[in-house]
Design a protein around this motif. Structure first.
Motif, PDB file in Angstrom:
ATOM      1  N   SER A   1       0.830  -1.204   0.000  1.00 31.15           N
ATOM      2  CA  SER A   1       0.000   0.000   0.000  1.00 31.15           C
ATOM      3  C   SER A   1       0.867   1.257   0.000  1.00 31.15           C
ATOM      4  CB  SER A   1      -0.917  -0.025   1.223  1.00 31.15           C
ATOM      5  OG  SER A   1      -1.815   1.053   1.195  1.00 31.15           O
TER       6      SER A   1
ATOM      7  N   TYR B   1      -1.687  -8.944  -8.094  1.00 28.22           N
ATOM      8  CA  TYR B   1      -1.769  -7.749  -7.248  1.00 28.22           C
ATOM      9  C   TYR B   1      -0.423  -7.041  -7.202  1.00 28.22           C
ATOM     10  CZ  TYR B   1      -2.628  -4.907  -3.085  1.00 28.22           C
ATOM     11  OH  TYR B   1      -2.753  -3.862  -2.215  1.00 28.22           O
TER      12      TYR B   1
ATOM     13  N   ARG C   1       0.018  -5.061 -10.373  1.00 24.49           N
ATOM     14  CA  ARG C   1      -1.189  -4.342 -10.786  1.00 24.49           C
ATOM     15  C   ARG C   1      -0.887  -3.034 -11.508  1.00 24.49           C
ATOM     16  NH1 ARG C   1      -0.220  -3.883  -5.527  1.00 24.49           N
ATOM     17  NH2 ARG C   1      -0.498  -1.910  -4.410  1.00 24.49           N
TER      18      ARG C   1
ATOM     19  N   ARG D   1      -7.193  -2.953 -12.666  1.00 26.03           N
ATOM     20  CA  ARG D   1      -6.496  -2.864 -11.380  1.00 26.03           C
ATOM     21  C   ARG D   1      -7.485  -2.968 -10.225  1.00 26.03           C
ATOM     22  NH1 ARG D   1      -2.675   2.261 -10.674  1.00 26.03           N
ATOM     23  NH2 ARG D   1      -2.058   1.468 -12.720  1.00 26.03           N
ATOM     24  N   TYR D   2      -8.623  -2.273 -10.362  1.00 24.97           N
ATOM     25  CA  TYR D   2      -9.646  -2.375  -9.316  1.00 24.97           C
ATOM     26  C   TYR D   2     -10.154  -3.811  -9.192  1.00 24.97           C
ATOM     27  CZ  TYR D   2      -9.972   2.734  -8.984  1.00 24.97           C
ATOM     28  OH  TYR D   2      -9.703   4.065  -8.782  1.00 24.97           O
TER      29      TYR D   2
ATOM     30  N   GLU E   1      -7.528  -5.827  -7.348  1.00 28.80           N
ATOM     31  CA  GLU E   1      -7.488  -5.472  -5.927  1.00 28.80           C
ATOM     32  C   GLU E   1      -8.674  -6.087  -5.190  1.00 28.80           C
ATOM     33  OE1 GLU E   1      -7.297  -1.244  -5.815  1.00 28.80           O
ATOM     34  OE2 GLU E   1      -5.188  -1.153  -6.426  1.00 28.80           O
TER      35      GLU E   1
ATOM     36  N   HIS F   1      -8.181  -8.869  -2.216  1.00 29.72           N
ATOM     37  CA  HIS F   1      -8.621  -8.639  -0.839  1.00 29.72           C
ATOM     38  C   HIS F   1      -9.750  -9.591  -0.446  1.00 29.72           C
ATOM     39  CE1 HIS F   1      -5.987  -5.358   0.003  1.00 29.72           C
ATOM     40  NE2 HIS F   1      -6.433  -4.623  -0.993  1.00 29.72           N
TER      41      HIS F   1
ATOM     42  N   ALA G   1     -12.990  -1.509  -3.591  1.00 31.47           N
ATOM     43  CA  ALA G   1     -12.462  -1.634  -4.954  1.00 31.47           C
ATOM     44  C   ALA G   1     -13.602  -1.811  -5.948  1.00 31.47           C
ATOM     45  CB  ALA G   1     -11.494  -2.807  -5.033  1.00 31.47           C
TER      46      ALA G   1
END
Length: 905
Positions: A147, A543, A546, A554-555, A558, A562, A575
């Motif tokens: 992150s 990920y 990404r 990318r969303y 993600e 997760h 996301a």
């Protein structure tokens, strides 16, 4: 006020002083760290499992209570809040740098986020004899580091966008410190240095990175970095030569024209140096005039683009399209004569990806088109030709269609694209680009797409700021073709082929993020819990890569990561919401967000998303099934029945309708009706061996509950013959142990199944799950030594596949061996890791009985029967209601426990 600092080490401060040794005990600090990383807190059982794994449940809770008491004593009574079985930090009295960091990232305050991150999470901190806590720390450390890297990268890109080149250099260098082996960071740092006017240091940066890679990893830097470094060297050399030429020529000119005063000295600037000053002022005025004219030109150009004047007229300016209009992308036509290249198919997908980066136009997704074709009663899997694309656009009221073709001209390939009015069929504009050879097709697609986006009306700045296809997909045309084949195989339901295509694409380009994502989804959909370990590994790799995806992809990555790797469902939901903000018509994102809300316990929101998805497309059977399952899960049985009747009206011949009727009937205890619906679905599903096998399996389970064991044997045998799956035979053998306690007959039944379907003959993709199921059978049959031998064999054969199925089986074996504490620990691990939160409850209750804790056993059994239990069949698919399989034994045990307490009623 309590302040926790967990980045780069550990620091605890209360008001203006640091507490004494009581608060610095490692497990108490670990407890604070666990609570600091979650807003909602954690259950006592979870905290005990992390910090006191070797203690029994009762002792562990006592140790936890003592730690909470001591912390409140040292930190203030209000810092920790207890709510039932849950403990959390009080946000009004306690802060942490982790919470500050994550809040800053969420609101987009990148400067704060990168300043708060002071180093790895809990760096140098260790708790003895707490392996689960250590594993958790590693996961959190990696997550937070990722992150931070993402935030710092965006922070660097912001500096570049603002033309703060020194600031960008500084931020890229911080990223290199964070990840010294990341060549992409080095390349971006070099580009920023060149933009800042420091090419020499850019070359030095490349040399240092090359040395690190070669000496520490034995690797060469990527070709892109080497090429850029060489380009800088050439420009520097060229600049030095030109500068030397200019100096020499200038000296000669001055020797010719300037007067020599007495004494032979050369007058450089005339008297008082005025001539030089005059030239400086002239050049300054000239430069100002040039910049002014340039500003006027740029302004005029922008106005002409926006208003549609002259050669820069755009579709947005002329009102032909509006911002965020949806257009249909037809399959490109292949006129090369070489179908083995599959160029048209690959180019279509590449164009879809590139246009997907545009902020001014949206391209219909495959799900969207498939749902429209189903409503048109057309085959949703057929190629979307130009004519069919126009039909889809007209039906949906969309304005335009993109059509194209690829032609071969010797070794060259000509790519053409045109935008056509859907209603009239008139061509709005057309473009053509030529690839000099096969390997240059991907950059040619970039050029074609960029021109296309400019003609629509997108600004040059956003077009040019979009990363090229080679960065958001791959530089290999063959890898891109294989990914396209993989995506189509997933759509066709051929998961084995999808996995194979994606794997081959990854072999060609090991940094192909979209291929890792595709393989992860395909393996996950395969359904086996142990295979999902592999899926999570691919999801993690996607990920990590990404940055090599478009924003929408990318969303998606993600969210999947997760949801299925970190288990942070809040981040997964966030996301999906971001994806929907980008593309409100993304049907899959709507459905998946509903799934996230369900798992988060936000059931009203989940139901709302399912209804929204059905408004988009009422032919999506999986969404109907999800809505019915959710309503059953909530105990809203009349609503579930109403949904089923409406679904049946819309899709009367769909077999899943009967499957869900069977689930509702099973939950309500009407096993005769459940069997009738499954028989109807079986008739509709004839011809699909896998589907038939699954239905025969479920019919066998229902027959068990009806006490019809001969009928159950027939169904399980049929399932085993159809699918060749030994688990069906193990299931029936388990019947004699579970329902009747006849171990001898159970072993005899299993021996017959093993003779016809030996475990060595099991499909390699499923053998791990079959192995665990067999070990679980021997444990339930009271043969733990044989079960543990199989577990040892599993560890040797599948060392990387330790998911919830592994933990569940370890728990079953420990239970058979009489080791209740170990059984409970493993079964809770399985519960934490599995989407099925109730599947191990009967075994947990038995472990409590074995441990001499009848109250806990009774509560666990009651928890199990309090609601319909979703369990997973032998393929890993949820079948609501089939959890009733456990009910006879559960009721029997509950009866005995109440009898022991004197509660005869």
């Amino acid at each position: 006020m309590l302040s926790l600092r967990l980045f780069g080490g550990v620091s605890i401060r209360v008001e203006n002083h640091f507490p004494g040794s009581d608060a610095s005990q490692s497990r108490r600090v670990a407890l604070l760290a666990l609570l600091a990383t979650t807003r909602t807190g954690a259950t006592r059982d979870k905290l005990v499992g992390y910090l006191w794994p070797e203690s029994g449940a009762e002792q562990g809770r006592h140790l936890l209570s003592e730690s909470v008491y001591q912390l409140r004593k040292s930190l203030g009574s209000g810092a920790l809040v207890s709510e039932g079985d849950n403990i959390r930090l009080n946000p009004d009295l306690a802060t942490s740098d982790v919470a500050e960091f994550e809040a800053a990232v969420e609101r987009g305050d990148l400067e704060t986020a990168v300043s708060v991150y002071a180093g790895p999470f809990l760096d140098g901190f260790y708790v003895r004899d707490a392996p689960e806590f250590e594993r958790w720390v590693e996961t959190e450390r990696r997550r937070l580091a990722d992150s931070y890297a993402m935030a710092l990268e965006r922070f660097a890109e912001e500096a570049e966008a603002a033309e703060d080149h020194p600031g960008a250099v500084e931020r890229w260098k911080r990223l290199i410190v964070h990840d010294a082996y990341n060549s992409r960071y080095v390349l971006r740092s070099m580009q920023a240095m060149v933009a800042a006017g420091d090419p020499a240091n850019a070359i030095q940066q490349a040399e240092e990175h090359t040395s690190v890679l070669e000496s520490e990893l034995g690797l060469e830097p990527p070709g892109e970095l080497l090429t850029f470094s060489e380009q800088i060297r050439r420009k520097l050399t060229h600049r030095e030569v030109k500068q030397e030429d200019r100096v020499t020529a200038g000296n000669a000119e001055r020797l010719k024209t300037e007067q020599k005063p007495e004494g032979g000295a050369i007058a450089v600037g005339g008297p008082s140096g005025k001539r030089g000053g005059l030239k400086w002022r002239k050049s300054t005025v000239g430069a100002a005039l040039v910049f002014a004219l340039l500003g006027v030109a740029v302004t005029a150009y922008s106005v002409m683009r926006v208003t549609g004047i002259g050669p820069w007229d755009t579709l947005l300016a002329r009102g032909i399209l509006e911002e965020r209009d949806l257009i249909v992308l037809a399959e490109f036509e292949d006129h090369t004569g070489d179908s083995t290249l599959a160029l048209a198919m690959t180019i279509t997908e590449a164009i879809r990806v590139d246009l997907g980066q545009s902020p001014v136009v949206r391209v219909t997704g495959k799900d969207y088109v498939a749902s429209v074709l189903r409503r048109m009663e057309r085959d949703p899997d057929q190629p979307l030709t130009y004519e069919l694309a126009r039909e889809v656009a007209i039906r949906q009221g969309l304005k335009a269609v993109v059509a194209g073709a690829v032609n071969a001209a010797g070794t060259r390939f000509v790519l053409s694209a045109r935008l056509v009015s859907a209603e009239s069929g008139e061509e709005i504009f057309s473009l053509r680009k030529t690839a000099t050879h096969l390997d240059s097709i991907i950059p040619t697609i970039d050029r074609l797409s960029a021109s296309f986006r400019e003609r629509i009306g997108e600004s040059l700045e956003t077009v040019r700021s979009s990363p090229p296809l080679s960065q958001v997909t791959t530089s290999s045309l063959e890898a891109l073709r294989l990914l396209t084949e993989s995506s189509r195989a997933i759509e066709a339901g051929d998961l084995v082929a999808a996995i194979d295509y994606a794997s081959r694409a990854i072999e060609i380009d090991t940094a192909f993020a979209a291929a890792y994502r595709a393989r992860s989804v395909a393996v996950w959909n395969f359904g086996w819990e142990q295979n999902r370990v592999d899926s999570r590994a691919d999801a993690t790799k996607a990920y990590e890569l990404r940055h090599r995806l478009t924003l929408s992809e990318r969303y998606s990555v993600e969210a999947f990561y997760h949801s299925n790797v970190t288990g942070n469902l809040e981040k997964a939901a966030a996301a999906y919401r971001a994806l929907l903000a980008l593309n409100p018509d993304d049907r899959r994102a709507v459905h998946n967000l509903g799934n996230m809300y369900w798992r988060l316990g936000q059931l009203d929101s989940a139901e709302e998303m399912y209804h929204r998805r059905l408004e988009m497309d009422s032919t999506a059977a999986i969404v109907w099934a999800g809505l019915v399952s959710l309503q059953i899960d909530r105990g809203k049985y009349p609503e579930a029945e109403g949904t089923l009747r409406l679904w049946e009206e819309r899709m009367p011949e769909h077999g899943l309708v009967h499957s869900n009727w069977a689930s509702l009937a099973s939950v309500l205890g009407d096993y005769d009706a459940a069997a009738t619906h499954l028989e109807k679905q079986l008739e509709l599903g004839r011809g699909s061996p896998g589907r038939e096998a699954e239905l025969e399996f479920r019919l066998g389970q229902v027959a068990q509950l009806r006490g019809k064991l001969t009928e159950a044997e027939r169904h399980f045998s049929a399932a085993m013959e159809l699918d060749g799956n030994l688990i069906c035979g193990i299931e029936f053998a388990s019947t004699w142990v579970w329902f009747l306690g006849d171990t001898a007959r159970a072993l005899e039944t299993l021996a017959a199944a093993l003779e016809t379907h030996p475990i060595e003959a099991a499909d390699s993709a499923h053998r791990d799950n079959v192995t665990l199921t067999l070990a679980g059978f021997y444990a339930s049959a009271g043969l733990p030594a044989r079960a543990r031998a199989i577990l040892t064999q599993f560890e040797e054969s599948f060392p990387e596949k330790r998911g919830s199925g592994w933990s569940r089986t370890v728990g079953a074996v420990a239970l058979a061996e009489g080791r209740a504490k170990e059984a409970l620990r493993a079964l809770r691990e399985s519960e934490e890791a599995s989407p099925c939160r109730f599947c191990t409850l009967p075994m947990q209750a038995r472990a409590f009985e074995l441990a001499g804790q009848p109250d806990s056993a009774l509560a666990t059994y009651e928890r199990y029967i309090a609601k319909p239990v979703p369990v997973y069949n032998w393929r890993g698919s949820p079948t609501i209601g089939s959890g009733n399989y456990w009910l006879p034994v559960v009721y029997e045990r509950l009866g005995k426990l109440y009898e022991q307490r004197g509660n005869t009623e």
